[in-house]
Design an enzyme around this catalytic site. Structure first.
Site, short mmCIF file in Angstrom:
data_model
loop_
_atom_site.label_atom_id
_atom_site.label_comp_id
_atom_site.label_asym_id
_atom_site.label_seq_id
_atom_site.Cartn_x
_atom_site.Cartn_y
_atom_site.Cartn_z
N ARG A 217 2.55 8.95 33.98
CA ARG A 217 1.48 8.55 34.91
C ARG A 217 0.58 7.46 34.31
O ARG A 217 0.09 6.59 35.02
CB ARG A 217 0.66 9.82 35.21
N SER A 218 0.38 7.50 33.01
CA SER A 218 -0.53 6.53 32.36
C SER A 218 0.21 5.36 31.73
O SER A 218 -0.43 4.44 31.21
CB SER A 218 -1.34 7.22 31.26
N CYS B 215 -11.66 23.15 18.04
CA CYS B 215 -12.95 22.49 17.80
C CYS B 215 -14.06 23.46 17.42
O CYS B 215 -14.98 23.09 16.67
CB CYS B 215 -13.37 21.68 19.02
N ARG C 141 -0.66 26.43 15.44
CA ARG C 141 -1.71 26.70 14.44
C ARG C 141 -1.44 27.96 13.62
O ARG C 141 -1.75 28.01 12.44
CB ARG C 141 -3.07 26.82 15.12
N ASN D 151 -17.70 17.98 18.86
CA ASN D 151 -16.41 18.65 19.08
C ASN D 151 -15.27 17.67 19.37
O ASN D 151 -14.11 18.03 19.22
CB ASN D 151 -16.51 19.67 20.23
N LYS E 120 -9.30 32.52 18.23
CA LYS E 120 -9.01 31.32 17.42
C LYS E 120 -9.98 31.21 16.26
O LYS E 120 -9.59 30.89 15.14
CB LYS E 120 -9.11 30.06 18.30
N SER F 117 -17.37 19.20 27.14
CA SER F 117 -16.23 18.31 26.88
C SER F 117 -15.12 19.04 26.12
O SER F 117 -14.00 18.54 26.06
CB SER F 117 -16.66 17.06 26.12
N GLY F 118 -15.42 20.23 25.56
CA GLY F 118 -14.36 21.06 24.99
C GLY F 118 -13.32 21.43 26.04
O GLY F 118 -12.17 21.72 25.72
N HIS G 248 -20.54 20.93 19.78
CA HIS G 248 -20.62 22.40 19.72
C HIS G 248 -21.64 22.80 18.66
O HIS G 248 -21.76 22.17 17.61
CB HIS G 248 -19.26 22.99 19.31
C1 2RA Z 1 -13.33 24.45 24.25
N1 2RA Z 1 -12.54 24.82 22.01
O1 2RA Z 1 -14.43 24.08 23.82
C2 2RA Z 1 -12.17 24.53 23.36
C3 2RA Z 1 -11.33 23.32 23.44
N2 2RA Z 1 -10.27 23.32 22.50
O2 2RA Z 1 -13.12 24.76 25.40
#
Ligand code: 2RA
Length: 350
Positions: free
Chosen positions: A39-40, A129, A99, A327, A225, A159-160, A254
């Protein structure tokens, strides 16, 4: 020779920051190839001051590539990272797909750089993040004091959750701006409507005690996580960790409160010395002068910022901290680029 780099997911929120970072860091790369979904493809993006055309993800785009930075959804990474690795590419992957794979190192260059050299699958994973926003500071304290337990609460920026998260908060803020909302149950919810984007509740004028998806016994994937990744990065498989992850109406950066308990008694003076000199950490901690980190000041910067350093009142082995990290930078693009740069040294040295 200068190694060839591919950036896979170049058009996303994190990919955009990756290109900025590549334009700001030492110019160690030969060709930089930009890759995204079909698409990009064909779009032109600027990196190192030059316009580069985005290529559609395919096996061919990895021909001649030495290192690839991936920022794509988990399922895309799960499929494509091994394909790239099979072509000899060292993949630095920012998804959750690898991970916790025991054959994939999970690397934070300030904490466990040596781990990046041992990569049986040809893949190095970049942490989530939320973990990354605090682990450089925690790792520095662990190296001196020996960590025993971590209790954290996160205050996570929208924005996470990607561009959708940012657009959702901006849209909701327009709907509540200048209003008297926030005084009656449900008034904010009615004002912003049913479309709460990637969040389960309105995020404007609110805090939402949820990030990620549901795991066993009421824990969120984000909280798991923080626990699993902190253990792996610090090499402490039995570390006691409890996390509560919360979304707040912040665009990027964050924050976390951290209660860290160590082997023996700690002093605030020594903790402050460690944090003031640790690479990648800025100590900004003078409450009498109103000085502590906040997302509004930390956004767009590289380090982990630490303030509010106190010894726990009821436990001389524990410290309380307030930590902020961008983040999208240290929490994603910067750490990925730092790992890629570590790997690149093997090519330039060899
Ligand atoms: C969030 N840590 O902030 C997640 C994104 N990987 O939603």
């Amino acid at each position: 020779r200068k190694p060839t780099l591919a950036v896979v997911g170049a058009t996303g929120a994190v990919g955009t920051v990756m290109l900025q970072i590549l334009s700001q860091h030492a110019d160690i790369w030969g060709e930089i190839r930009l890759v995204a979904s079909p698409r990009s493809a064909g779009r032109k993006l600027t990196v190192r001051g030059e316009q580069v055309e985005v290529l559609a993800l395919s096996e061919d785009v990895f021909d001649g590539v030495d290192v690839a930075m991936f920022d794509v959804p988990d399922e895309v990474a799960a499929q494509w990272a091994p394909l790239a690795a099979a072509k000899g590419v060292v993949v630095v992957d920012n998804s959750a797909a690898f991970r916790m794979d025991p054959d994939v190192p999970l690397v934070v260059p300030e904490v466990n750089p040596h781990a990046a050299r041992v990569r049986p699958r040809g893949i190095v994973a970049n942490p989530n993040c939320t973990t990354l926003s605090m682990i450089v500071a925690v790792g520095a304290l662990h190296a001196e004091f020996g960590l025993r337990e971590l209790i954290v609460s996160s205050y996570q920026a929208v924005s996470g959750a990607g561009r959708d998260g940012v657009e959702t908060l901006r849209r909701q803020l327009k709907l509540v701006a200048g209003s008297e909302l926030g005084t009656s149950p449900g008034d904010v919810r009615r004002a912003v409507g049913d479309d709460t984007g990637p969040f389960p509740e309105p995020v404007a004028l609110n805090v939402v005690p949820w990030a990620g998806s549901l795991r066993e016994d009421g824990w969120s994937s984000e909280e798991m996580k923080v626990r699993d990744e902190s253990r792996k990065i610090l090499g402490l498989p039995g570390l006691r960790v409890a996390a509560t992850c919360v979304r707040v109406p912040v665009i990027t950066t964050h924050s976390l409160t951290v209660h860290a308990r160590f082997e023996d008694e700690v002093t605030v003076d020594r903790a402050r010395e460690i944090l003031a000199t640790a690479p990648g950490v800025v100590l900004f901690d003078n409450p009498a002068a109103g000085e502590f980190p906040t997302p509004a000041d930390v956004v767009g910067t590289d380090p982990t910022w630490v303030g509010r350093v106190r010894r726990a009142l009821d436990d001389p082995t524990a410290l309380e901290l307030f930590v902020c990290g961008d983040n999208l930078r240290k929490g994603a693009a910067l750490n990925t680029a730092q790992i890629a740069e570590l790997v690149a040294k093997e090519f330039t040295a060899g």
